[in-house]
Design a protein around this motif. Structure first.
Motif, PDB file in Angstrom:
ATOM      1  N   VAL A 255       0.838  -1.201   0.000  1.00  0.00           N
ATOM      2  CA  VAL A 255       0.000   0.000   0.000  1.00  0.00           C
ATOM      3  C   VAL A 255       0.874   1.251   0.000  1.00  0.00           C
ATOM      4  CG1 VAL A 255      -1.968  -1.099   1.120  1.00  0.00           C
ATOM      5  CG2 VAL A 255      -0.198  -0.040   2.521  1.00  0.00           C
ATOM      6  N   GLU A 256       0.339   2.317  -0.544  1.00  0.00           N
ATOM      7  CA  GLU A 256       1.043   3.593  -0.615  1.00  0.00           C
ATOM      8  C   GLU A 256       0.880   4.368   0.689  1.00  0.00           C
ATOM      9  OE1 GLU A 256       2.900   4.395  -3.198  1.00  0.00           O
ATOM     10  OE2 GLU A 256       2.291   2.582  -4.300  1.00  0.00           O
ATOM     11  N   ASP A 257       1.832   5.270   0.943  1.00  0.00           N
ATOM     12  CA  ASP A 257       1.767   6.090   2.150  1.00  0.00           C
ATOM     13  C   ASP A 257       0.495   6.928   2.204  1.00  0.00           C
ATOM     14  OD1 ASP A 257       4.111   5.110   3.147  1.00  0.00           O
ATOM     15  OD2 ASP A 257       5.187   7.022   3.131  1.00  0.00           O
ATOM     16  N   GLU A 258       0.011   7.369   1.032  1.00  0.00           N
ATOM     17  CA  GLU A 258      -1.212   8.175   1.018  1.00  0.00           C
ATOM     18  C   GLU A 258      -2.391   7.392   1.585  1.00  0.00           C
ATOM     19  OE1 GLU A 258       0.960   8.009  -1.367  1.00  0.00           O
ATOM     20  OE2 GLU A 258       1.640  10.093  -1.549  1.00  0.00           O
ATOM     21  N   ALA A 259      -2.468   6.117   1.242  1.00  0.00           N
ATOM     22  CA  ALA A 259      -3.553   5.277   1.760  1.00  0.00           C
ATOM     23  C   ALA A 259      -3.390   5.057   3.258  1.00  0.00           C
ATOM     24  CB  ALA A 259      -3.575   3.944   1.024  1.00  0.00           C
ATOM     25  N   ALA A 285      -4.912  -1.638   3.357  1.00  0.00           N
ATOM     26  CA  ALA A 285      -4.991  -2.615   2.267  1.00  0.00           C
ATOM     27  C   ALA A 285      -6.431  -3.053   2.024  1.00  0.00           C
ATOM     28  CB  ALA A 285      -4.122  -3.826   2.593  1.00  0.00           C
ATOM     29  N   ILE A 286      -7.187  -3.203   3.090  1.00  0.00           N
ATOM     30  CA  ILE A 286      -8.593  -3.605   2.951  1.00  0.00           C
ATOM     31  C   ILE A 286      -9.410  -2.487   2.314  1.00  0.00           C
ATOM     32  CG2 ILE A 286     -10.670  -4.138   4.282  1.00  0.00           C
ATOM     33  CD1 ILE A 286      -8.870  -5.680   6.222  1.00  0.00           C
ATOM     34  N   LEU A 287      -9.163  -1.257   2.743  1.00  0.00           N
ATOM     35  CA  LEU A 287      -9.937  -0.129   2.235  1.00  0.00           C
ATOM     36  C   LEU A 287      -9.567   0.235   0.800  1.00  0.00           C
ATOM     37  CD1 LEU A 287     -10.027   2.156   5.409  1.00  0.00           C
ATOM     38  CD2 LEU A 287     -11.756   0.537   4.589  1.00  0.00           C
ATOM     39  N   THR A 288      -8.424  -0.271   0.314  1.00  0.00           N
ATOM     40  CA  THR A 288      -8.048  -0.071  -1.091  1.00  0.00           C
ATOM     41  C   THR A 288      -8.297  -1.338  -1.913  1.00  0.00           C
ATOM     42  OG1 THR A 288      -5.729  -0.492  -0.449  1.00  0.00           O
ATOM     43  CG2 THR A 288      -6.406   1.805  -0.705  1.00  0.00           C
ATOM     44  N   ASN A 289      -9.188  -2.180  -1.394  1.00  0.00           N
ATOM     45  CA  ASN A 289      -9.749  -3.308  -2.150  1.00  0.00           C
ATOM     46  C   ASN A 289      -8.727  -4.376  -2.537  1.00  0.00           C
ATOM     47  OD1 ASN A 289     -12.378  -2.052  -2.203  1.00  0.00           O
ATOM     48  ND2 ASN A 289     -11.589  -0.689  -3.792  1.00  0.00           N
ATOM     49  N   HIS A 290      -7.813  -4.683  -1.629  1.00  0.00           N
ATOM     50  CA  HIS A 290      -6.853  -5.743  -1.915  1.00  0.00           C
ATOM     51  C   HIS A 290      -7.395  -7.144  -1.625  1.00  0.00           C
ATOM     52  CE1 HIS A 290      -3.944  -2.482  -2.211  1.00  0.00           C
ATOM     53  NE2 HIS A 290      -3.055  -3.349  -2.663  1.00  0.00           N
ATOM     54  N   LEU A 291      -8.397  -7.243  -0.774  1.00  0.00           N
ATOM     55  CA  LEU A 291      -8.907  -8.576  -0.440  1.00  0.00           C
ATOM     56  C   LEU A 291      -9.588  -9.205  -1.660  1.00  0.00           C
ATOM     57  CD1 LEU A 291     -10.453  -8.143   3.139  1.00  0.00           C
ATOM     58  CD2 LEU A 291      -8.239  -9.133   2.508  1.00  0.00           C
ATOM     59  N   PRO A 292      -9.318 -10.489  -1.923  1.00  0.00           N
ATOM     60  CA  PRO A 292      -9.856 -11.132  -3.126  1.00  0.00           C
ATOM     61  C   PRO A 292     -11.222 -11.781  -2.923  1.00  0.00           C
ATOM     62  CG  PRO A 292      -8.282 -12.589  -2.094  1.00  0.00           C
ATOM     63  CD  PRO A 292      -8.313 -11.336  -1.241  1.00  0.00           C
ATOM     64  N   ALA A 323      -7.611  12.731   1.346  1.00  0.00           N
ATOM     65  CA  ALA A 323      -9.011  12.307   1.389  1.00  0.00           C
ATOM     66  C   ALA A 323      -9.961  13.359   0.829  1.00  0.00           C
ATOM     67  CB  ALA A 323      -9.398  11.981   2.833  1.00  0.00           C
ATOM     68  N   GLY A 324      -9.411  14.478   0.330  1.00  0.00           N
ATOM     69  CA  GLY A 324     -10.267  15.523  -0.211  1.00  0.00           C
ATOM     70  C   GLY A 324     -10.917  16.386   0.849  1.00  0.00           C
ATOM     71  N   ARG A 325     -10.342  16.393   2.042  1.00  0.00           N
ATOM     72  CA  ARG A 325     -10.916  17.170   3.141  1.00  0.00           C
ATOM     73  C   ARG A 325     -10.310  18.573   3.222  1.00  0.00           C
ATOM     74  NH1 ARG A 325     -12.921  13.871   7.151  1.00  0.00           N
ATOM     75  NH2 ARG A 325     -13.555  15.817   8.148  1.00  0.00           N
ATOM     76  N   HIS A 326      -9.158  18.770   2.610  1.00  0.00           N
ATOM     77  CA  HIS A 326      -8.514  20.080   2.515  1.00  0.00           C
ATOM     78  C   HIS A 326      -8.100  20.310   1.073  1.00  0.00           C
ATOM     79  CE1 HIS A 326      -7.128  20.798   6.970  1.00  0.00           C
ATOM     80  NE2 HIS A 326      -8.416  20.935   6.802  1.00  0.00           N
ATOM     81  N   ALA A 327      -8.187  21.548   0.615  1.00  0.00           N
ATOM     82  CA  ALA A 327      -7.707  21.898  -0.721  1.00  0.00           C
ATOM     83  C   ALA A 327      -7.132  23.313  -0.675  1.00  0.00           C
ATOM     84  CB  ALA A 327      -8.839  21.818  -1.733  1.00  0.00           C
ATOM     85  N   ARG A 328      -6.260  23.581  -1.642  1.00  0.00           N
ATOM     86  CA  ARG A 328      -5.632  24.904  -1.685  1.00  0.00           C
ATOM     87  C   ARG A 328      -5.715  25.432  -3.112  1.00  0.00           C
ATOM     88  NH1 ARG A 328       0.733  25.808  -1.163  1.00  0.00           N
ATOM     89  NH2 ARG A 328       0.829  28.018  -1.693  1.00  0.00           N
TER      90      ARG A 328
END
Length: 402
Positions: A255-259, A285-292, A323-328
């Protein structure tokens, strides 16, 4: 030396009066998001704040009298350090810990408070490990390996026993992988009790030594590691743990650091759980749909909660952006009354909240009679950011997102 199920059972007996049986809590949120039944094994609530006390105490309590008398030494980025220091204090054994110079300040201070002598050396766990082995040769200390040791693996494996005692219907267990001691112990215990259970490990992409090694068919050492998940920032698998993972672990996800950052924020916001990067990786990993699969009962090991508050604040900010909670946004406006008010009104129209705003009249790229506005806004998600973008475009604003 191979670790057996009976070794793990013996470790459980040694640890019975030392550790806590941590909760296994079902999460409605993560179950819905993953289309599985998700249970969090909250080792962040364990003594010393992580699972590491299990392996450390099991190893140190089994030492021969002459090994105890020489004192113990270990290398660690933090959690193993605290586990070893705490176990050594309980058993009244002198303790030295070598930690990377960039180790979390909170972990360094916590380890020192448990009575250990601290040596800071190198930039990674592997640098600290080399220094600890050097000091062992010079002093005769007994070395307590963080993961590649049968007694340590057996101690970590007691989590596998607990999980299947707490929920015999589990179909899978997902845990983070650094050097592999945790996943190895869990796999040995769980598959001895329930051979068809699936075991999955999770690494950070910047420290994926197991994934690299498994793909190569042999133990491989990474040149560098770079991840916010310092607890699993290991360059090379252990010899014992590599063999165990190869034979008993069903897959290793990356998984990536962002996840990981997003998952840390979600754990705090949704579950009121403070998790360090390493322990959040398994849920990421679960929240990024790795489970088969779907509709299975899955335990996720939240391995520790010892995160430095300064690092946590940066991760929260990073996670909110991811997560799209802050933007600039940066834009230019005519330098006349009402221009800034109109821009602010546009933000308010879509229900976003301005966190900070800077107004600059000087700049080489500025057209005469214009000002630059740099604005940070709080948003709900990526869709909300897109709604704000479209609002700006409709009103004719030229802008850049930072």
């Amino acid at each position: 030396m191979q670790v057996t199920f009976s070794d793990i059972q013996a470790a459980a007996s040694r640890l019975a009066s030392v550790i806590d049986t941590t909760p296994l809590d079902r999460s409605q949120t993560y179950s819905q998001l993953s289309h599985n039944h998700i249970y969090l094994k909250l080792e962040n609530m364990q003594r010393t704040g992580s699972f590491k006390i299990r392996g450390a105490y099991n190893k140190i309590s089994a030492l021969a009298p002459d090994e105890r008398s020489r004192g113990v030494i270990a290398a660690s980025a933090g959690n193993h350090a605290q586990g070893v220091a705490y176990a050594a204090r309980l058993l009244n054994i002198p303790c030295t810990i070598v930690m990377p110079k960039m180790a979390s300040l909170s972990k360094v201070e916590a380890t020192r408070r448990y009575g250990a002598e601290i040596v800071l050396h190198g930039q990674s766990y592997d640098d600290a490990y080399a220094k600890a082995k050097e000091l062992q040769e010079e002093t005769g200390y007994t070395f307590i390996h963080a993961f590649d040791d049968p007694d340590v693996i057996a101690g970590q494996g007691t989590i596998g026993l607990e999980l299947l005692e707490q929920n015999q219907h589990l179909d899978a267990i997902v845990a983070p992988i650094g050097g592999g001691g945790l996943i190895s112990g869990i796999a040995i215990a769980a598959k001895a009790i329930k051979p068809d259970i699936k075991i999955y490990g999770v690494e950070a992409s910047g420290a994926a030594c197991f994934r690299r090694s498994l793909d190569a068919g042999d133990i491989t050492t990474l040149d560098t590691v770079s991840t916010i998940a310092d607890g699993i920032a290991v360059k090379r698998p252990g010899n014992l743990t590599y063999d165990t993972v190869k034979n008993l672990v069903d897959d290793v996800f990356v998984v990536e650091d962002e996840a990981i950052a997003r998952t840390m924020v979600m754990l705090m916001e949704r579950s009121k759980v403070v998790s360090e990067g390493a322990s959040a990786s398994a849920l990421a990993a679960i929240l990024t749909n790795h489970l088969p699969f779907e509709n299975k009962h899955v335990a996720v090991v939240i391995s520790g909660g010892n995160v430095d508050m300064m690092l946590l604040s940066r991760i929260i900010e990073h996670g909110l952006v991811a997560a799209g909670r802050h933007a600039r946004f940066v834009t230019t406006l005519p330098d006349r009354p009402g221009s800034l008010a109109n821009l602010v009104a546009a933000v308010a129209d879509v229900g976003a909240n301005i966190v900070s705003i800077e107004h600059h009249r000087l700049g080489q790229s500025l057209i005469l009679g214009h000002v630059e506005v740099d604005m940070a806004v709080e948003t709900r998600n990526e869709e909300h950011i897109e709604e704000l973008r479209q609002r700006f475009l409709t009103l004719g604003y030229s802008f850049q997102m930072k």
